[in-house]
Design an enzyme around this catalytic site. Structure first.
Site, PDB file in Angstrom:
ATOM      1  N   ASP A   1      -4.829  -8.968   2.423  1.00  0.00           N
ATOM      2  CA  ASP A   1      -5.674  -8.752   1.260  1.00  0.00           C
ATOM      3  C   ASP A   1      -6.147 -10.103   0.727  1.00  0.00           C
ATOM      4  O   ASP A   1      -7.341 -10.352   0.540  1.00  0.00           O
ATOM      5  CB  ASP A   1      -4.840  -8.018   0.200  1.00  0.00           C
ATOM      6  CG  ASP A   1      -5.691  -7.424  -0.899  1.00  0.00           C
ATOM      7  OD1 ASP A   1      -6.922  -7.400  -0.739  1.00  0.00           O
ATOM      8  OD2 ASP A   1      -5.126  -6.993  -1.913  1.00  0.00           O
TER       9      ASP A   1
ATOM     10  N   TYR B   1       0.814  -1.223   0.000  1.00  0.00           N
ATOM     11  CA  TYR B   1       0.000   0.000   0.000  1.00  0.00           C
ATOM     12  C   TYR B   1       0.845   1.270   0.000  1.00  0.00           C
ATOM     13  O   TYR B   1       0.314   2.361  -0.156  1.00  0.00           O
ATOM     14  CB  TYR B   1      -0.933   0.024   1.203  1.00  0.00           C
ATOM     15  CG  TYR B   1      -2.364  -0.336   0.874  1.00  0.00           C
ATOM     16  CD1 TYR B   1      -2.708  -0.851  -0.364  1.00  0.00           C
ATOM     17  CD2 TYR B   1      -3.372  -0.160   1.809  1.00  0.00           C
ATOM     18  CE1 TYR B   1      -4.005  -1.200  -0.655  1.00  0.00           C
ATOM     19  CE2 TYR B   1      -4.676  -0.499   1.531  1.00  0.00           C
ATOM     20  CZ  TYR B   1      -4.992  -1.018   0.300  1.00  0.00           C
ATOM     21  OH  TYR B   1      -6.280  -1.364   0.023  1.00  0.00           O
TER      22      TYR B   1
END
Ligand code: NAP
Length: 421
Positions: free
Chosen positions: A309, A160
């Site tokens: 994720d 990220y």
């Protein structure tokens, strides 16, 4: 209970010194309707939340909703460069708890992803996904009810961080040349000069605040264990450090409330003292099979960004899919609850899709606020509705003898079932 300042009929939420929300009886709550199917599922969610709160508290408590704009709607109101207006951020931060539908990233807003930007700007450092089976939902495994985990995924770094350069770019070459000098000194294998490059930063600070939140949740909810999920066997200084920093913060900040798996067997013959949370760790690939084979051994998972994720989508699929999976992004004194799926543009405005993910995110929001009575009402009304096989198209296509209803029809049945015995 402390009351916040009055804003248009609602009051803002305050926080106690332990950063727990102090929710007034009529809190002002910002919502982002979202794009694509967002307006369809938000309308139903709001109606279900309001009906359940009304039924539980008979008018003594109610949410005062305030729409805030992000994405296409914000660009329409404020101009092309304002996909994420300051006014929206200020309103969310000022009230501390908000809920959102899915968002498309608009062209010209200057963001790689609005969802990621919101998390970063508001410093919502934990993506929290509870994964629990709703009775009656078609699921691909024989015993989906054995899964009951909450995944705390680090939300700010690892992939990220967004630091990467394309193959063949001068930036990538510059980085590779620098790295290859170090690799040569260590007599390692150089990286091919034409490679693409991404940086995977992971820090002690961000790891430890994430793991601390997971442990605090485990203590507050009387859970048995927190598992650190990492790939430290291969990436020793990033993923391996995530594991080590996790154990360190457990020992340093929660010495009387936690113990490691080794301590459990060395000092307690494997029998967990009821006031201790067991801290364990698992390699990410093994975690996927553990979740399929022995899900009841896992309560809380704390993960770096990318592992989390994959794991949260896989776990959601195990209990019946993303259409029903709730989610939240949580930081210090700020929490944004959200549907976990996207905007499904081909279904926008058709009153067709399943609003379950956003409704269940609303249920998690009510629990976060301490409003457990309406949260319980909605959950059991949803289970009743699905048990009656009255479901949207996505569930109907997997259920024999199902009665297919629209998005709003599903909401109406849930509301009817709120008061069913
Ligand atoms: P998506 O919007 O999640 O849709 C993919 C498929 O999932 C849909 O075609 C549909 O499957 C099913 N689906 C999604 N939501 C559903 C619901 N509520 N009820 C029933 N079925 C549902 O994924 P996408 O098409 O990859 O992404 C579209 C846009 O959403 C992109 O712009 C992406 O960036 C954005 N996005 C936003 C978020 C967010 O805001 N947090 C998250 C993910 C993606 P069937 O066609 O098989 O019926």
């Amino acid at each position: 209970m402390t009351q916040g300042s009055k804003q248009g009929g609602g009051e803002s939420i305050r926080w106690d010194p332990q950063d727990q929300p102090m929710v007034p009886d009529h809190p002002l709550l910002p919502y982002i309707e979202g794009d694509g199917i967002g307006p369809d599922i938000w309308a139903v969610t709001q109606a279900v939340l309001d009906a359940a709160i009304d039924q539980a508290y008979q008018g003594k408590r109610a949410i005062v909703w305030k729409e805030v704009l992000v994405g296409k709607k914000a660009q329409k109101a404020y101009g092309k460069e304002h996909a994420l207006p300051q006014e929206t951020l200020d309103t969310i931060l000022g009230n501390g708890i908000a809920i959102k539908g899915p968002l498309t990233t608009p062209v010209g807003g200057g963001f790689r992803s609005l969802n990621v930007a919101l998390r970063q700007v508001l410093d919502l450092y934990a993506c929290v996904r509870p994964v629990r089976y709703i009775s009656g939902v078609p699921a691909p495994v024989t015993h989906p009810e054995r899964v009951d985990v909450v995944i705390f995924r680090e939300n700010t770094e690892d992939v990220y961080s967004g630091v990467e350069w394309p193959a063949g770019s001068s930036e990538a070459k510059e980085i590779i040349e620098l790295v290859n000098r170090r690799v040569k000194e260590a007599q390692g294998r150089p990286i091919a000069l034409e490679s693409a490059v991404g940086i995977k930063p992971m820090s002690r600070h961000n790891t430890q605040r994430l793991v601390s939140m997971a442990i605090e949740y485990a203590i507050a909810h009387r859970k048995e264990s927190v598992t650190l999920v990492h790939k430290g066997n291969i990436m020793k200084y990033t993923e391996g450090a995530f594991r080590d920093w996790g154990y360190q913060v457990a020992a340093a900040s929660f010495p009387d409330a936690t113990l490691t798996e080794t301590e459990l067997y060395e000092h307690f013959d494997g029998v967990r003292p009821p006031d201790r949370v067991v801290i364990k760790d698992r390699i990410a690939d093994a975690m996927f099979q553990q979740l399929l084979l022995r899900p009841e051994e896992y309560d809380i998972l704390a993960t770096p960004n990318l592992n989390g994720d994959y794991l949260s989508d896989a776990a959601a699929a195990q209990v019946g899919g993303l259409g029903m999976a709730p989610g939240a992004n949580i930081g210090k004194r700020c929490a944004l609850f959200e549907a976990t799926h996207g905007t499904a543009p081909k279904y926008a405005g058709l009153d067709k899709v399943n609003p379950g993910s956003l409704i269940l995110s609303g249920v998690e929001m009510l629990r976060f606020m301490g409003w457990h009575e309406p949260a319980d009402l909605i959950r059991s009304a949803m289970e009743k509705t699905i048990g009656q096989k009255t479901v949207t198209y996505d569930l109907a296509r997997q259920m024999e003898g199902a009665k297919k209803v629209s998005c709003s029809g599903f909401g109406k049945h849930i509301i009817q079932n709120l008061s069913a015995p």
